[in-house]
Scaffold this motif. Structure first.
Motif, short mmCIF file in Angstrom:
data_model
loop_
_atom_site.label_atom_id
_atom_site.label_comp_id
_atom_site.label_asym_id
_atom_site.label_seq_id
_atom_site.Cartn_x
_atom_site.Cartn_y
_atom_site.Cartn_z
N CYS A 37 6.07 1.08 -8.22
CA CYS A 37 6.34 0.26 -7.02
C CYS A 37 7.84 0.28 -6.74
O CYS A 37 8.65 0.04 -7.65
CB CYS A 37 5.88 -1.18 -7.28
SG CYS A 37 6.37 -2.34 -5.99
N CYS A 92 1.76 -2.38 -2.13
CA CYS A 92 2.03 -0.97 -1.78
C CYS A 92 0.98 -0.06 -2.43
O CYS A 92 0.12 -0.52 -3.21
CB CYS A 92 3.43 -0.58 -2.25
SG CYS A 92 3.59 -0.48 -4.05
N CYS A 117 1.01 -0.17 -6.28
CA CYS A 117 0.51 -1.46 -6.78
C CYS A 117 -1.01 -1.53 -6.64
O CYS A 117 -1.71 -1.96 -7.56
CB CYS A 117 1.15 -2.63 -6.05
SG CYS A 117 2.84 -2.95 -6.59
N CYS A 127 5.39 -5.59 -5.93
CA CYS A 127 5.06 -6.19 -4.62
C CYS A 127 3.58 -6.51 -4.48
O CYS A 127 3.19 -7.34 -3.67
CB CYS A 127 5.52 -5.26 -3.49
SG CYS A 127 4.38 -3.93 -3.09
ZN LIG Z 1 4.30 -2.39 -4.94
#
Ligand SMILES: [Zn+2]
Ligand SMILES: NC(=O)C1=CN([C@@H]2O[C@H](COP(=O)(O)OP(=O)(O)OC[C@H]3O[C@@H](n4cnc5c(N)ncnc54)[C@H](OP(=O)(O)O)[C@@H]3O)[C@@H](O)[C@H]2O)C=CC1
Ligand SMILES: O=C/C=C/c1ccc(O)c(O)c1
Ligand SMILES: [Zn+2]
Length: 357
Positions: A114, A103, A106, A100
């Motif tokens: 993730c 987050c 990440c 993504c």
């Molecule tokens: Zn992520």
């Protein structure tokens, strides 16, 4: 070659059901996006996870499924915003092809954790199409999930590093287990395990292989450089090893009792579970409490660790030990891997198998 990434039909070998048997399957590659790298697949390793997935061991498999996540290829096209790669580069991709990007994991460059990770196959990409893996003539991968293969590494031997090598390197780094002199246990001498022996030896560890049989003793000691070899059913040998290991890399792919292995750890020792096992493991709590031992898990490694691990292998002269096969042998290779009959990783010579004929 520019058209390969433009909804071009390609051929992969797909499982159609939980028999796991692969056969030729035609599908289209997505149109090359700005960040995409299109690679002609050269080689792809066979990981035990490919068996779990094609045979639906986790109950989450979708078909047709083209497996394969230890992919080495040659770049044949790049999107307009690709800066890190050019046509002709030899590159690799692994288990994850998307995340993504916003987050916690990440942002901390541990995108493998993730919750929106996109798997290289048996998943759905952002365009809504199923992802398909490396047992195919070509793949399109976002540049974030592509790595350059160092020139010092033979491409076919680099393939298993993209999953098996990274899977061992990452927890050793994260858990502070890279210093020399540590005592390692490698439990299960298969694709991941043999890279465990090589990487741990290269870090200067004393390595004990813990195997289900005596069959691999000679090779483990003479070819892989292990320092000791223990058969798990040898009660005397196991007793003599109690309280001696700093860590165990556990690669067994099926249910197994943990207590015999936890007892081999020193105070503060770490048992790192790698195997994908679809039933609960259990242990009595005192075996970890009376020694402040940890049981942890680890999942591949990050795209930051990937080039670092490849460079480590290149510098130390580490390669994987492989048996190279053509695609028409892939079902036999899966069957042999499942019955523990490979030293130590099958790699399919995909480009040499002329899939598009
Ligand atoms: Zn992520
Ligand atoms: N966590 C992660 O990120 C990753 C997880 N995996 C998972 O790790 C596991 C191992 O993968 P891989 O190395 O490719 O698999 P392999 O089949 O190549 O190796 C597994 C080894 O485990 C031992 N083993 C196999 N069956 C049994 C059994 N019934 N009882 C005891 N020992 C057994 C064998 O070693 P010996 O002959 O020495 O006993 C075998 O060589 C799989 O579950 C795979 O899905 C793989 C990659 C990444
Ligand atoms: O081979 C790499 C993948 C490992 C893996 C780990 C956990 C899990 O649930 C999987 O489906 C695969
Ligand atoms: Zn794997």
């Amino acid at each position: 070659m520019g058209s390969v990434g433009s909804d071009k039909q390609i051929t992969g070998w797909a499982a159609r059901d939980s028999s796991g048997i692969l056969s030729p399957y035609k599908y289209s590659l997505r149109t090359t996006g700005a960040e995409d790298v299109v690679m002609k697949v050269l080689y792809c390793g066979i990981c035990h996870t490919d068996i779990h997935q094609t045979k639906n061991h986790l109950g989450m498999s979708n078909y047709p499924m083209v497996p394969g996540h230890e992919v080495v290829g040659e770049v044949i096209e790049v999107g307009s915003d690709v800066t890190k790669f050019k046509v002709g580069d030899v590159v690799g991709s692994g288990v994850i092809v998307g995340c993504c990007r916003s987050c916690g994991p990440c942002k901390s460059d541990i995108e493998q954790y993730c919750n929106k990770r996109v798997w290289s196959y048996n998943d759905v990409y952002t365009d809504g199409k199923p992802t398909q893996g490396g047992f195919a003539s070509a793949m399109v991968v976002d540049q974030k999930f592509v790595v350059k293969i160092p020139e010092k590494l033979a491409p076919e031997q680099a393939a298993p590093l993209l999953c098996a090598g990274l899977t061992v390197y990452s927890p050793l780094k994260h858990l502070g287990l890279m210093e020399s002199g540590l005592k390692a246990g490698i439990l299960g001498l298969g694709g991941v395990g043999h890279m465990g022996v090589k990487i741990a030896k290269a870090m200067g560890h004393h390595v004990t292989v813990i195997s289900s049989s005596d069959k691999k003793r000679g090779e483990a000691m003479d070819d892989l450089g292990a320092d000791a070899y223990l058969v798990s059913s040898d009660t005397e040998g196991m007793a003599a090893t109690v309280d001696s290991l700093d860590y165990i890399i556990d690669t067994i792919p099926v249910f197994h009792p943990l207590e015999p292995y936890l007892s081999l750890l020193k105070v503060g020792g770490k048992h790192v579970i790698m195997g994908v096992i679809n039933e609960p493991l259990k242990f009595l709590t005192p075996v970890i409490m009376l020694g402040r031992k940890s049981i942890t898990g680890s999942f591949i490694g990050s795209m930051t660790e990937m080039p670092e691990m490849l460079e480590f292998c290149a510098e130390k002269g580490l390669t994987s030990t492989i048996e190279m096969v053509k695609m028409d042998y892939v079902n036999k290779a899966f069957e042999r891997l499942e019955r523990n009959d490979v030293r130590y990783r099958f790699v399919v010579d995909v480009a040499g198998s002329n899939l598009e004929q």
